[in-house]
Scaffold this active site. Structure first.
Site, PDB file in Angstrom:
ATOM      1  N   ASP A  23       8.909  -3.519   7.257  1.00 15.56           N
ATOM      2  CA  ASP A  23       8.357  -4.170   8.464  1.00 15.56           C
ATOM      3  C   ASP A  23       8.314  -5.704   8.441  1.00 15.56           C
ATOM      4  O   ASP A  23       7.933  -6.299   7.434  1.00 15.56           O
ATOM      5  CB  ASP A  23       6.890  -3.771   8.663  1.00 15.56           C
ATOM      6  CG  ASP A  23       6.628  -2.300   8.559  1.00 15.56           C
ATOM      7  OD1 ASP A  23       7.568  -1.526   8.388  1.00 15.56           O
ATOM      8  OD2 ASP A  23       5.441  -1.931   8.635  1.00 15.56           O
ATOM      9  N   GLU A  29       1.729   3.675  13.745  1.00 19.69           N
ATOM     10  CA  GLU A  29       1.740   2.511  12.875  1.00 19.69           C
ATOM     11  C   GLU A  29       2.001   1.239  13.688  1.00 19.69           C
ATOM     12  O   GLU A  29       2.527   1.286  14.800  1.00 19.69           O
ATOM     13  CB  GLU A  29       2.817   2.677  11.794  1.00 19.69           C
ATOM     14  CG  GLU A  29       2.580   3.918  10.933  1.00 19.69           C
ATOM     15  CD  GLU A  29       3.538   4.089   9.766  1.00 19.69           C
ATOM     16  OE1 GLU A  29       3.059   4.379   8.655  1.00 19.69           O
ATOM     17  OE2 GLU A  29       4.757   3.943   9.933  1.00 19.69           O
TER      18      GLU A  29
HETATM   19  C1  FRU Z   1       5.321   1.043   8.708  1.00 23.78           C
HETATM   20  C2  FRU Z   1       4.457   1.101   7.469  1.00 23.78           C
HETATM   21  C3  FRU Z   1       3.075   0.521   7.769  1.00 23.78           C
HETATM   22  C4  FRU Z   1       2.593   0.072   6.412  1.00 23.78           C
HETATM   23  C5  FRU Z   1       3.873  -0.381   5.761  1.00 23.78           C
HETATM   24  C6  FRU Z   1       3.943  -0.129   4.274  1.00 23.78           C
HETATM   25  O1  FRU Z   1       6.686   1.060   8.443  1.00 23.78           O
HETATM   26  O2  FRU Z   1       4.345   2.428   7.000  1.00 23.78           O
HETATM   27  O3  FRU Z   1       2.207   1.406   8.422  1.00 23.78           O
HETATM   28  O4  FRU Z   1       1.646  -0.931   6.501  1.00 23.78           O
HETATM   29  O5  FRU Z   1       4.937   0.289   6.405  1.00 23.78           O
HETATM   30  O6  FRU Z   1       5.100  -0.701   3.710  1.00 23.78           O
END
Ligand code: FRU
Length: 477
Positions: free
Chosen positions: A17, A186
């Site tokens: 992300d 998310e």
């Molecule tokens: C989304 C996610 C988020 C988390 C991060 C961990 O892709 O699962 O919810 O904070 O990636 O790398």
């Protein structure tokens, strides 16, 4: 796998992300979920890159590193002018004991070095999937405040909190669950956008990423959605209780907006990946790429407010300075030779040509097909072939991108090595996919059901000169 030229990729190792997007001190800051030590997910930390123009990126040392017992998951940064030139980051502390809570860090040097808050975590519910804090500004002229959106991912809920000082947070409301079960929610964001350009008629758009979980998860994997509604500073109320698809490809996730973008524009960047097969994507020494930035808008389409996602200014500028060629497609496919790093705009009139088929092929034993059959009102986007099948059983895909068939059509294809993004018209629809066409040139074959003309504008994106090649940036400070 060729490295993208006009998209951000980390020099080395794993990335997912985008985090902490903020425009500050004349630079676009991009932090990102990063494993500084390996090419698989783990040791999650915030990597860091900056760009003056959203096209050329410079990577900097890791901004927030994982530590014993704690990984640094996704979050956001805001630039606050009150009390000096401070950047404040909010991120999820993912503790080894399984619980997740929100923490805070501040930077006094424009985002290069950070100090965590001794009071961390600053928001803790004692739960295990409480994450992804996104702090936004809310100002109705009476009670300006910061609003933090977080998820209880497993409950498919967004929790909203308010603060006036970025220190103390008060729970405001909870939104959800909504839509399909069998996913986690998310990376939420909430964006105010004028409808049809009318600043007095704005809507709030909730952005959400959903990822299938459970015993029999949807093999299509991760995807993004949006909900249009109203927000009064306390609760988000959707106009219609449905999640609408935000990107019609397979590889667009966790996109959020920049804080404090010039002109108040809503500019997003997403991760071009999918949790279903991200671990298997064969790129080296990097793994994970960001999308092109997009500028969001809201336009009434067929009676309802629809999210518009336009490519960034530098893409438009390149295309306006390039000459269009008219390609007559008569009784056999017309072939165009392209580099593997190219912007291509296609314009045609489906009423004349009937079905248009574009096939992209490169050195790898794989293909991408874009087929527009006017009666279907959509563009079918297929990636396949042995090289695509070899990535992961769920990598080959066909998706439908809304594209009306009853009027002249315009498509923008952005191909940057393994990254293919398709924009319809002014951004009425977008589709992002990882593709495997191999290194080197790509041939596009254009075929139409009836003889007709396709207007083509193609712009090669040159390899960066040595001066801005991705190389280790000197450690700062
Ligand atoms: C989304 C996610 C988020 C988390 C991060 C961990 O892709 O699962 O919810 O904070 O990636 O790398």
């Amino acid at each position: 796998m060729p490295r993208p030229r006009f998209h951000f990729t980390p020099r080395r190792h794993w990335m997912n992300d985008p985090n902490g997007l903020v425009h500050h001190g004349g630079l676009w800051h991009l932090y990102f979920q990063h494993n500084p030590e390996g090419s698989d997910w783990g040791n999650m930390s915030w990597g860091h890159a900056t760009s003056p123009d959203l096209e050329h990126w410079t990577e900097h040392p890791v901004a927030l590193a994982h530590r014993t017992g704690e990984q640094i998951f996704s979050g956001s940064v805001v630039a606050s002018r009150a009390g000096g030139d401070v950047l404040t980051a909010f991120y999820t502390s993912a503790y080894d004991d399984g619980h997740q809570a929100q923490s805070r860090a501040t930077s006094l040097d424009g985002g290069f070095t950070w100090k965590t808050d001794p009071a961390d975590p600053i928001l803790d519910r004692g739960t295990t999937a409480f994450r992804d804090p996104k702090v936004i500004r809310y100002d109705d002229g009476r009670h300006p405040r910061w609003v933090m959106l977080t998820v209880e991912a497993d409950d498919r809920q967004v929790l909203l909190y308010a603060s006036t000082d970025l220190v103390t947070w008060e729970h405001l409301s909870t939104f959800g669950p909504l839509g399909a079960a069998g996913v986690v929610w998310e990376c939420p964001d909430l964006v105010r956008l004028p409808l049809d350009g009318d600043g007095d008629d704005a809507r709030w758009v909730l952005l959400l990423s959903t990822n299938p979980v459970g015993d029999d998860p949807d093999p299509a994997g991760s995807s993004m959605h949006y909900v249009v509604g109203h927000f009064d500073g306390t609760a988000f109320v959707p106009d219609t209780p449905e999640l609408r698809r935000l990107d019609h490809g397979r590889d667009y996730y966790a996109a959020v907006t920049f804080d404090d973008a010039p002109g108040g524009e809503a500019v997003t960047i997403g991760w071009m990946g999918n949790w279903r097969y991200a671990h298997a994507f064969p790129s080296d020494p990097w793994r994970g790429a960001m999308s092109l930035p997009r500028v969001l808008g809201l336009r009434t389409v067929q009676g309802r407010p629809t999210l518009m996602q336009a490519p960034p200014a530098f893409v438009r500028e390149r295309l306006t300075h390039a000459a269009a060629t008219s390609v007559a497609v008569v009784d056999r496919p017309a072939e165009l030779s392209l580099t593997g790093h190219v912007l291509v705009e296609l314009g045609w009139d489906p009423a004349t040509t009937g079905t248009l088929r574009v096939r992209l092929r490169g050195a790898a034993d794989a293909f991408v097909d874009l087929v527009h059959a006017p009666g279907t009102g959509s563009l079918r986007l297929t990636r396949g072939g042995p090289a695509a099948e070899a990535v992961h059983p769920d990598f080959p895909s066909t998706t439908a991108v809304p594209l009306p068939g009853d009027r002249p059509a315009r498509l923008l294809l952005s191909l940057d090595g393994p990254l293919l993004e398709v924009f319809v018209g002014d951004g009425e629809a977008a589709a992002s996919n990882l593709v495997l066409l191999g290194a080197g040139g790509v041939t596009a074959s254009l075929e139409t059901a009836r003889p007709g003309t396709v207007h083509v504008t193609a712009v090669d994106i040159e390899a960066p000169s040595d001066a801005d090649a991705p190389e280790p940036a000197a450690a700062l400070g």
